[in-house]
Write an enzyme that holds these catalytic residues in place. Sequence first.
Site, short mmCIF file in Angstrom:
data_model
loop_
_atom_site.label_atom_id
_atom_site.label_comp_id
_atom_site.label_asym_id
_atom_site.label_seq_id
_atom_site.Cartn_x
_atom_site.Cartn_y
_atom_site.Cartn_z
NE ARG A 61 -2.35 -1.32 -4.24
CZ ARG A 61 -3.32 -1.67 -5.10
NH1 ARG A 61 -3.48 -2.94 -5.43
NH2 ARG A 61 -4.09 -0.75 -5.64
CB SER A 84 -4.29 4.09 -2.21
OG SER A 84 -5.12 4.09 -3.34
CD GLU A 126 -1.27 1.05 -1.53
OE1 GLU A 126 -0.56 1.70 -2.32
OE2 GLU A 126 -2.45 0.76 -1.78
#
Length: 346
Positions: free
Chosen positions: A164, A246, A342
């Site tokens: 990520r 997420s 995130e």
Amino acid sequence: MFTETNVPLQPYNTFGIVAKAHTLVRVRSVADVQAVAANAGLAAHPAFVLGGGSNLVLTGDVKPLVLKVEVMGIRLVEDTAKAWVVEAGAGENWHDVVAWTLAHGYPGLENLALIPGTTGASPVQNIGAYGVELQDRFESLDAVDLATGQTFTLNAAQCAFGYRDSVFKHAPKRPGDFGLAGKALITHVRLRLPKPWKPVLGYADLEKKIAETGTTQPSAQQIFDWVCAIRRAKLPDPQVVGNAGSFFKNPTVTPEQCADIIAREPRVVHYPMVDGNIKLAAGWLIDACGWKGKSVGQASVYEKQALVLVNRGGATGGEVMTLAGAIQTSVYERFGIRLEPEPVVI
Ligand code: EPU
């Protein structure tokens, strides 16, 4: 190039948070980005590049110049014995690109179906799901330097992909520092789909589908349909309930730290990684702390997946971040693990 002021951003962020852009420019071509760079009035402001707004928490009106990426087009640019290479405009919806490649007979992106957001944002956070990450299918991208208007191309190594993560998530503090956040705008992404196609089926949810259906050699279309069904069953549709996927990354711990947690919590969901460290399921950790369904104002933890925070209607970015902070504190107090968000918070 057309400049708009006081533009409502609620339709442009999947959390559905109410906020405005002081100034917004829709970028439909390389020339549009270059016009912004050449405009002394606009170029003097810091810029914020907005894709699909699917990985974003807005905590107030956005003062930096918002560059809304709307570069369109999908085409096959290479067809060799080894791979198909497909190029997509950064403004194309990611899922539409996945569906387009399958419809045209170029498999390889099926595990990445239904991820919200634009194609230009896909390398920024190296999107991933069900055993495939963008970096596994990445050929190169074109971008424009926002200061000079110069175009440039980056390959996978130059994007510095991580979990990520990429060079586009790091903001350089001094000239010469690593990072392109706020410095460049991605206009096109090229995806490399290897031949012969090989299914990626190692992920537990997909193995479950194989067992349920008895289909041991699924087609790419079958995997696409499974991934869509799995995601629809456990992740909220941002068109219905605002969310940014997420909210935290899955944390990595050393084998010693993991053994310590297992001694206290034998059921902790964990996956060994190639480098010897161990990835923990952040959703499990949050769930174990009892957060499912809990709220701060109108921001809540999703009942079916504790890793997803949702907007129950009218949530502010402040409420989302207060909830996120409380989750981080409780996971830290119980497991000694710091969860890292995130999404980009602005
Ligand atoms: N779990 C719980 N309780 C929860 C949530 C999860 O016990 O409330 C357990 C699950 O039962 C499972 C494990 O935790 O054993 C992992 O859950 P899941 O398979 O749903 O995957 P994840 O690790 O939570 C990651 C990605 C998702 C991606 C899926 C599938 C991250 C931060 N998230 O989620 O990506 O779709 O795997 O590959 O890596 C995103 O980044 O926005 C995203 C949705």
